[in-house]
Scaffold this active site. Structure first.
Site, PDB file in Angstrom:
ATOM      1  N   HIS A  70       0.879  -1.173   0.111  1.00 47.28           N
ATOM      2  CA  HIS A  70       0.096  -0.133  -0.118  1.00 47.28           C
ATOM      3  C   HIS A  70       0.762   1.132   0.143  1.00 47.28           C
ATOM      4  O   HIS A  70       0.671   2.256  -0.695  1.00 47.28           O
ATOM      5  CB  HIS A  70      -1.104  -0.090   1.042  1.00 47.28           C
ATOM      6  CG  HIS A  70      -1.945   1.233   0.757  1.00 47.28           C
ATOM      7  ND1 HIS A  70      -2.935   1.170  -0.047  1.00 47.28           N
ATOM      8  CD2 HIS A  70      -2.112   2.578   1.288  1.00 47.28           C
ATOM      9  CE1 HIS A  70      -3.275   2.353  -0.021  1.00 47.28           C
ATOM     10  NE2 HIS A  70      -2.999   3.098   0.450  1.00 47.28           N
ATOM     11  N   ARG A 126     -10.318 -10.067 -12.294  1.00 52.24           N
ATOM     12  CA  ARG A 126      -9.202  -9.360 -12.698  1.00 52.24           C
ATOM     13  C   ARG A 126      -8.268 -10.475 -12.920  1.00 52.24           C
ATOM     14  O   ARG A 126      -8.538 -11.789 -12.664  1.00 52.24           O
ATOM     15  CB  ARG A 126      -8.639  -8.327 -11.795  1.00 52.24           C
ATOM     16  CG  ARG A 126      -8.039  -9.024 -10.486  1.00 52.24           C
ATOM     17  CD  ARG A 126      -7.600  -8.023  -9.494  1.00 52.24           C
ATOM     18  NE  ARG A 126      -6.603  -7.310 -10.010  1.00 52.24           N
ATOM     19  CZ  ARG A 126      -5.729  -7.119  -8.983  1.00 52.24           C
ATOM     20  NH1 ARG A 126      -6.042  -7.119  -7.813  1.00 52.24           N
ATOM     21  NH2 ARG A 126      -4.421  -6.465  -9.340  1.00 52.24           N
ATOM     22  N   ARG A 127      -7.018 -10.029 -13.465  1.00 49.07           N
ATOM     23  CA  ARG A 127      -6.067 -11.068 -13.711  1.00 49.07           C
ATOM     24  C   ARG A 127      -6.182 -12.178 -14.439  1.00 49.07           C
ATOM     25  O   ARG A 127      -5.753 -13.398 -14.303  1.00 49.07           O
ATOM     26  CB  ARG A 127      -5.058 -11.500 -12.527  1.00 49.07           C
ATOM     27  CG  ARG A 127      -4.859 -10.066 -11.823  1.00 49.07           C
ATOM     28  CD  ARG A 127      -4.220 -10.451 -10.478  1.00 49.07           C
ATOM     29  NE  ARG A 127      -2.981  -9.723 -10.174  1.00 49.07           N
ATOM     30  CZ  ARG A 127      -2.139  -9.518  -9.067  1.00 49.07           C
ATOM     31  NH1 ARG A 127      -2.172 -10.552  -8.181  1.00 49.07           N
ATOM     32  NH2 ARG A 127      -1.189  -8.899  -9.149  1.00 49.07           N
ATOM     33  N   TYR A 163       1.644   5.262  -2.598  1.00 48.60           N
ATOM     34  CA  TYR A 163       1.946   6.837  -2.021  1.00 48.60           C
ATOM     35  C   TYR A 163       3.256   7.003  -2.526  1.00 48.60           C
ATOM     36  O   TYR A 163       3.473   8.352  -2.894  1.00 48.60           O
ATOM     37  CB  TYR A 163       1.702   6.674  -0.822  1.00 48.60           C
ATOM     38  CG  TYR A 163       0.239   6.660  -0.207  1.00 48.60           C
ATOM     39  CD1 TYR A 163      -0.630   5.463  -0.142  1.00 48.60           C
ATOM     40  CD2 TYR A 163      -0.638   7.945  -0.652  1.00 48.60           C
ATOM     41  CE1 TYR A 163      -2.172   5.762   0.081  1.00 48.60           C
ATOM     42  CE2 TYR A 163      -2.009   7.865  -0.390  1.00 48.60           C
ATOM     43  CZ  TYR A 163      -2.628   6.860  -0.207  1.00 48.60           C
ATOM     44  OH  TYR A 163      -4.102   6.893  -0.017  1.00 48.60           O
ATOM     45  N   HIS A 207      -9.453   0.796 -11.158  1.00 46.26           N
ATOM     46  CA  HIS A 207      -9.200   1.834 -10.281  1.00 46.26           C
ATOM     47  C   HIS A 207      -7.446   2.338 -10.221  1.00 46.26           C
ATOM     48  O   HIS A 207      -7.401   3.514 -10.400  1.00 46.26           O
ATOM     49  CB  HIS A 207      -9.178   1.336  -8.729  1.00 46.26           C
ATOM     50  CG  HIS A 207      -8.627   2.094  -7.730  1.00 46.26           C
ATOM     51  ND1 HIS A 207      -9.141   3.157  -7.234  1.00 46.26           N
ATOM     52  CD2 HIS A 207      -7.689   1.571  -6.893  1.00 46.26           C
ATOM     53  CE1 HIS A 207      -8.157   3.632  -6.281  1.00 46.26           C
ATOM     54  NE2 HIS A 207      -7.439   2.614  -6.055  1.00 46.26           N
ATOM     55  N   PHE A 208      -6.919   1.248 -10.246  1.00 44.47           N
ATOM     56  CA  PHE A 208      -5.455   1.597 -10.454  1.00 44.47           C
ATOM     57  C   PHE A 208      -4.849   2.196 -11.673  1.00 44.47           C
ATOM     58  O   PHE A 208      -3.944   2.943 -11.699  1.00 44.47           O
ATOM     59  CB  PHE A 208      -4.609   0.577  -9.915  1.00 44.47           C
ATOM     60  CG  PHE A 208      -4.323  -0.679 -10.351  1.00 44.47           C
ATOM     61  CD1 PHE A 208      -4.868  -1.832  -9.965  1.00 44.47           C
ATOM     62  CD2 PHE A 208      -3.588  -0.780 -11.710  1.00 44.47           C
ATOM     63  CE1 PHE A 208      -4.892  -3.099 -10.473  1.00 44.47           C
ATOM     64  CE2 PHE A 208      -3.487  -2.052 -12.338  1.00 44.47           C
ATOM     65  CZ  PHE A 208      -4.237  -3.211 -11.527  1.00 44.47           C
ATOM     66  N   HIS A 209      -5.694   2.116 -12.671  1.00 46.21           N
ATOM     67  CA  HIS A 209      -5.385   2.647 -13.907  1.00 46.21           C
ATOM     68  C   HIS A 209      -5.873   4.029 -14.035  1.00 46.21           C
ATOM     69  O   HIS A 209      -5.173   4.953 -14.776  1.00 46.21           O
ATOM     70  CB  HIS A 209      -6.117   1.982 -15.177  1.00 46.21           C
ATOM     71  CG  HIS A 209      -5.375   0.600 -15.576  1.00 46.21           C
ATOM     72  ND1 HIS A 209      -5.491  -0.498 -14.926  1.00 46.21           N
ATOM     73  CD2 HIS A 209      -4.276   0.431 -16.699  1.00 46.21           C
ATOM     74  CE1 HIS A 209      -4.638  -1.551 -15.605  1.00 46.21           C
ATOM     75  NE2 HIS A 209      -3.716  -0.750 -16.450  1.00 46.21           N
TER      76      HIS A 209
END
Lengths: 156, 549, 96
Positions: free
Chosen positions: B223, B439-440, B227, B374-376
């Site tokens: 996580h 996913r994946r 950041y 989300h992370f894209h």
């Protein structure tokens, strides 16, 4: 430290929202039992086939319309891979893995948990809607990952 | 306005450029892998020569999530500290080069094992899937190399502080140092699992591995990793963008405070990636959920600061009305436009993150393609577009060239192409994820499951988006190669913003590393001690390795 | 290096920026900052010092910059977050 009046308003509102979100999920998790699946029971991953209840995977009746569904997960299958469940049944699904980490998910429902070797994971749900449900693996486990599937038929 | 022409020392520029070069090579290869993935998942394309989807997926994740990011960030931060607190000493620069070569060697080693199909374990490499030992050794080299570079930065910073007692360090240096402290503390977790568990296990020195412990150590790192990616984007937003538009930093102290809050609260929160796992009690999961929500606060502060910066500037230019200031912003300047689009996309990005972390709500989205959506948005749009926007002044500044009007126009187009492609791809990922698409996963109908067949149109939309994004990658490579090698020679400013108000005493007070690091350690101990002891003491028999690809 | 004199106080812009000014000077600095912002566009014309004391009093009242648009923007963002979160929460409840 100087903070603009509007920033104070915004942060009070924003943090207030976060507190509300946390309270809503916290209360419904701890008071109403809606915890995410977090079983602490351990099992020897090499002895799954001889450890109850996984030595006899499948649906087990526990009471009036209450069942336990024990599924053995391995690369690349769910055992059993077709299950018939009566409508309205309250089912506790127990899963464990014989090899690597897998996922256990039924799209269109909240049934979603990790299956890890050495641990039993568990969640309880009620099947109110008849129909055909797909179980799939949602954690990468190898070449056949996207072929891992099973079916639940909820019948009247 | 007089342009500040303080230049990064030529030798430091070379160090920074080396990092950027590796970053953009990783972007090219990793981006190509991404294109292939979307085409496979549309159901209309098969990979040639029996190449596994999961080998391509591992390549994509490692090159973009670990290599592009780490190299760009460290290169940018070396340039930033050199620009704001003076040229690196020979010692610091040497450490920077040692770090660079260790990281590059590690990357090459890991990439070799991935591309030869010996490490199709994805960039999270969860045990007991077992890659070739070389995969883990390469990653360990990357991490340790980054520590060496970190020490180079810390040494530089310590020297500056000794020579400037009683002064708060310049904002960009303060933020770079904060980010490296965060990195050092969080990489301890992944280093622990890789060095003490996975390398001996993959070499055959140990037989079994504690799977849950390995995952927990990974997510202790995983996580704060995001950041580590986000904070350099925030550095550009806080400390560079105001200068680019012609304004000032809204609040220097609050910017510093935000970064300290990130340092404190981005690490003791790994469980929100493990919310649906056995072996961790729901109580400790919820504790870390609460801590996760704390880390939302500095982003709320940042949103306010950004709008406030823009509005202050716009009103100073004579804008009136509630929103008139929007029209005063330099939309035609790619150095502003690209990071701004990054900011815009952070609205749905951060929102999705709040949902993901909401304890049992995670059951709706965990391991679905929503998470990928989300992370894209977060890293692949917010962070990446900001990095592109920074490259438009950073690369020519470091190479002694200028960005032409034509290149600037191309950069505006590139930003729009990226935004359109990502809207298609990430948007459809979010909705397909809510419908349960995992996913994946390579293309599958799951035995003609009626639910699975619903996802296919979304996967076609993802392929459309992915193709547009790949065009975006070609465009950014054209621009970057131009800026590095072919653009006309000249002086480009490394814009560093000034604060709107004189520095408050709080700024110096915030430079209290003993306090912050103690608090970080305390929070980590509170969040992790009991569950970790439980994971170790009540561990089931460990797992042997599996190569299932 | 700019030197500006207001009444009997004199200081340089740079020393003020470096934060070496005391609290009451910071108030004057806000005046200075507002003035400098106004003149950035028109290339360093002379700042207006017609009513320094009146300006200081005014400044104390309007010390906070006008950020109505910012407040509106962040609240729009806030409502988006609430809307999205509640939507997924309702979906979760629906699927229970």
């Amino acid at each position: 430290m100087h903070i603009h009046k509007y920033e104070k308003i915004w942060l009070t509102f924003g943090i207030g929202c976060l507190v509300v979100f946390l309270t809503v999920v916290g209360v419904s998790a701890f008071a109403a039992g809606q915890q995410p699946p977090s079983c602490l029971t351990t099992i020897d991953p090499e002895k799954v086939d001889t450890t109850p209840p996984f030595n006899q995977p499948g649906l087990v009746k526990k009471g009036n319309n209450e069942y336990e569904l024990n599924i053995v997960v391995a690369a690349f299958s769910f055992t059993p891979n077709t299950i018939e469940i009566p409508k309205g049944a309250k089912v506790t699904i127990n899963v464990t893995s014989k090899d690597v980490i897998h996922g256990f998910q039924i799209p269109g429902t909240n049934i979603n948990m990790m299956v890890e070797p050495g641990y039993v994971n568990s969640l309880t749900t009620t099947f109110d809607e008849p129909g055909e449900y797909t179980i799939l693996c949602n954690e990468y486990c190898g070449a056949g990952h996207h072929m891992m599937t099973a079916r639940i038929k909820v019948v009247e | 306005m007089v342009q500040s022409l303080e230049k990064v020392d030529r030798r430091d520029a070379k160090l920074a450029l080396a990092h950027l070069a590796v970053a953009f090579v990783a972007l090219a290869l990793g981006g190509f892998a991404g294109l292939l993935q979307t085409l496979v998942r549309s159901g209309k394309f098969e990979l040639p020569a029996g190449i596994s989807y999961y080998t391509i997926l591992t390549t994509h994740g490692v090159l973009l999530g670990l290599v592009l990011t780490t190299f760009f960030i460290i290169g940018f931060q070396f340039a930033a500290v050199s620009r704001t607190t003076g040229s690196l000493s020979d010692g610091s620069r040497r450490l920077g080069w040692i770090g660079f070569w260790m990281m590059t060697a590690g990357t090459a080693c890991t990439a070799f094992f991935i591309l030869t199909g010996q490490a199709s374990v994805l960039y999270t490499f969860y045990a007991p899937l077992q890659a070739h030992a070389g995969f883990y050794i390469g990653l360990a080299l990357v991490v340790v190399g980054s520590w060496v570079s970190g020490f180079g930065m810390f040494a530089h910073y310590a020297r500056w502080r000794k020579a400037h007692r009683g002064e708060a360090s310049p904002l960009l240096t303060f933020m770079s140092v904060t980010n490296m402290v965060l990195w050092l503390v969080c990489t301890l977790g992944v280093a622990a699992t890789v060095v003490f568990q996975l390398i001996p296990w993959s070499l055959g020195l140990t037989d079994r591995v504690n799977v849950l412990l390995s995952r927990t150590l990974f997510w202790y790192f995983g996580h704060p990793l995001v950041y580590f990616w986000l904070l350099p984007a925030y550095m550009v937003w806080y400390a560079v963008i105001p200068k680019v538009i012609g304004g000032k930093i809204f609040s220097d102290s609050l910017a510093r405070l935000a970064f300290i809050l990130f340092l404190l609260f981005s690490i003791p929160v790994g469980f929100h990636h493990q919310l649906l796992e056995p072996g961790i009690s729901p109580f400790w999961k919820y504790v870390q959920v609460v801590l996760t929500f704390m880390v939302i606060i500095p982003s709320l502060m940042t949103a306010f600061a950004m709008f406030a910066t823009f509005e202050s500037y716009g009103r100073a230019q004579g804008a009136t009305g509630l929103f008139g200031w929007w029209r005063k912003l330099p939309w035609g300047d790619a150095r502003f436009f690209a990071p701004f689009v990054g900011m815009l996309f952070f609205i749905p990005a951060g929102t999705g993150g709040i949902i993901n972390a909401s304890h049992q709500l995670n059951q709706v989205v965990h391991n679905t393609i929503w998470v990928t959506g989300h992370f894209h948005l977060t890293v692949a749009t917010t962070v990446v577009l900001t990095f592109f926007g920074a490259s438009y002044w950073l690369i020519p500044h470091l190479t002694g060239r200028v960005m032409t009007k034509a290149m600037n126009r191309l950069a505006i187009i590139q930003t729009i192409v990226w935004a359109v492609g990502m809207t298609f791809m990430s948007g459809s990922m979010h909705f397909a994820g809510l419908l349960g698409a995992p996913r994946r996963s390579a293309f599958s109908t799951y035995g003609n499951s009626p639910q699975a067949l619903e996802w296919i149109p979304y996967q076609i939309a993802q392929a459309v988006g992915g193709t547009i994004l790949f065009i975006g990658i070609i465009l950014i490579l054209v621009i970057v190669i131009n800026l590095a090698f072919f653009a006309p020679k000249g002086e480009t400013e490394f814009p560093v913003a000034e604060a709107a108000a004189p520095q408050e005493r709080a700024a110096l007070a915030l430079e209290n590393w003993k306090l912050w690091i103690s608090l970080v350690v305390a929070l980590i101990l509170i969040a992790y001690t009991v569950p970790l002891i439980d994971i170790i003491q009540n561990a089931p028999p460990g797992s042997k390795g599996y190569k299932l690809w | 290096m700019r030197k500006v004199t207001v009444a009997t106080v004199s200081y340089s812009y740079d020393s003020v920026k470096a934060g070496k000014s005391a609290g009451w000077r910071a108030c004057l600095t806000d005046v200075m900052e507002d003035e400098f912002k106004k003149e950035e566009g028109d290339n360093m014309t002379k700042p207006e010092w017609t009513k320094p004391t009146a300006t200081i009093r005014q400044t104390k009242k309007e010390k906070e910059p006008a950020l109505g648009g910012t407040l509106a923007s962040v609240f729009l963002l806030g409502f988006f977050i609430i809307f999205a979160w509640v939507s997924v929460y309702l979906l979760f409840l629906h699927r229970l």
